[in-house]
Design a protein around this motif. Structure first.
Motif, short mmCIF file in Angstrom:
data_model
loop_
_atom_site.label_atom_id
_atom_site.label_comp_id
_atom_site.label_asym_id
_atom_site.label_seq_id
_atom_site.Cartn_x
_atom_site.Cartn_y
_atom_site.Cartn_z
N ASN A 1 0.84 -1.19 0.00
CA ASN A 1 0.00 0.00 0.00
C ASN A 1 0.88 1.24 0.00
OD1 ASN A 1 -2.40 -1.44 0.10
ND2 ASN A 1 -2.45 -1.44 2.32
N ILE A 2 0.53 2.21 -0.84
CA ILE A 2 1.24 3.49 -0.89
C ILE A 2 0.23 4.60 -0.71
CG2 ILE A 2 3.22 2.73 -2.26
CD1 ILE A 2 1.72 3.72 -4.75
N TYR A 3 0.71 5.77 -0.29
CA TYR A 3 -0.17 6.88 0.06
C TYR A 3 0.30 8.17 -0.60
CZ TYR A 3 -1.61 3.59 3.63
OH TYR A 3 -2.06 2.46 4.27
N LEU A 4 -0.65 9.03 -0.91
CA LEU A 4 -0.33 10.37 -1.38
C LEU A 4 0.08 11.21 -0.18
CD1 LEU A 4 -3.32 10.92 -3.83
CD2 LEU A 4 -0.99 10.22 -4.39
N THR A 5 0.67 12.35 -0.42
CA THR A 5 1.13 13.22 0.65
C THR A 5 -0.02 13.62 1.58
OG1 THR A 5 2.80 14.08 -0.83
CG2 THR A 5 2.37 15.36 1.15
N GLY A 6 -1.23 13.80 1.02
CA GLY A 6 -2.39 14.18 1.81
C GLY A 6 -2.97 13.05 2.64
N GLY A 7 -2.43 11.85 2.53
CA GLY A 7 -2.90 10.74 3.35
C GLY A 7 -3.78 9.73 2.64
N TRP A 8 -4.18 10.02 1.41
CA TRP A 8 -5.05 9.10 0.69
C TRP A 8 -4.27 7.90 0.15
CZ3 TRP A 8 -10.23 9.64 0.60
CH2 TRP A 8 -10.73 10.87 0.98
N MET A 9 -4.83 6.70 0.32
CA MET A 9 -4.20 5.51 -0.23
C MET A 9 -4.40 5.50 -1.75
SD MET A 9 -4.60 1.50 0.76
CE MET A 9 -6.06 1.15 -0.21
N VAL A 10 -3.38 5.07 -2.48
CA VAL A 10 -3.45 4.99 -3.93
C VAL A 10 -4.02 3.62 -4.29
CG1 VAL A 10 -2.12 5.10 -6.07
CG2 VAL A 10 -1.45 6.52 -4.12
N PRO A 11 -5.24 3.54 -4.85
CA PRO A 11 -5.91 2.25 -5.05
C PRO A 11 -5.23 1.33 -6.07
CG PRO A 11 -7.22 4.03 -5.98
CD PRO A 11 -6.08 4.67 -5.25
N ASP A 12 -4.60 1.88 -7.10
CA ASP A 12 -3.98 1.01 -8.11
C ASP A 12 -2.50 0.76 -7.85
OD1 ASP A 12 -2.98 3.48 -8.73
OD2 ASP A 12 -3.74 3.53 -10.79
#
Length: 89
Positions: free
Chosen positions: A58-69
């Protein structure tokens, strides 16, 4: 689309190719904790400006949202993208 004339073909400075294993500096999960650090991924697409890297974790954007793909895009000259380092033994 008409071809663009040029004196000599443009030189590709790409150091990465699709299928290469690279490391990217990003937010990801490690031992059930969210950390910012280097994570190994695979180059899945390259275009004129960006390189797409897909991860198994799992990886996340700087704002905290998980990147689904599990795919992040990086500019070709990004300091947050490097060749994979040797495995520690």
């Amino acid at each position: 689309m008409a071809s663009v004339p040029f004196m000599k073909p443009p030189v590709s400075e790409d150091t990465h190719q699709v299928g290469d294993i690279v490391e990217a500096f990003c937010d990801h999960d490690k031992s059930n904790q969210r950390v910012k650090g280097w994570l190994r991924g695979t180059v899945v697409q390259i275009d004129g400006k960006l390189i797409a890297v897909q991860f198994k974790d799992n990886i996340y954007l700087t704002g905290g949202w998980m990147v689904p793909d599990h795919i992040l895009w990086f500019p070709h000259s990004s300091p947050h993208l490097r060749e994979k380092t040797a495995d520690k033994k």
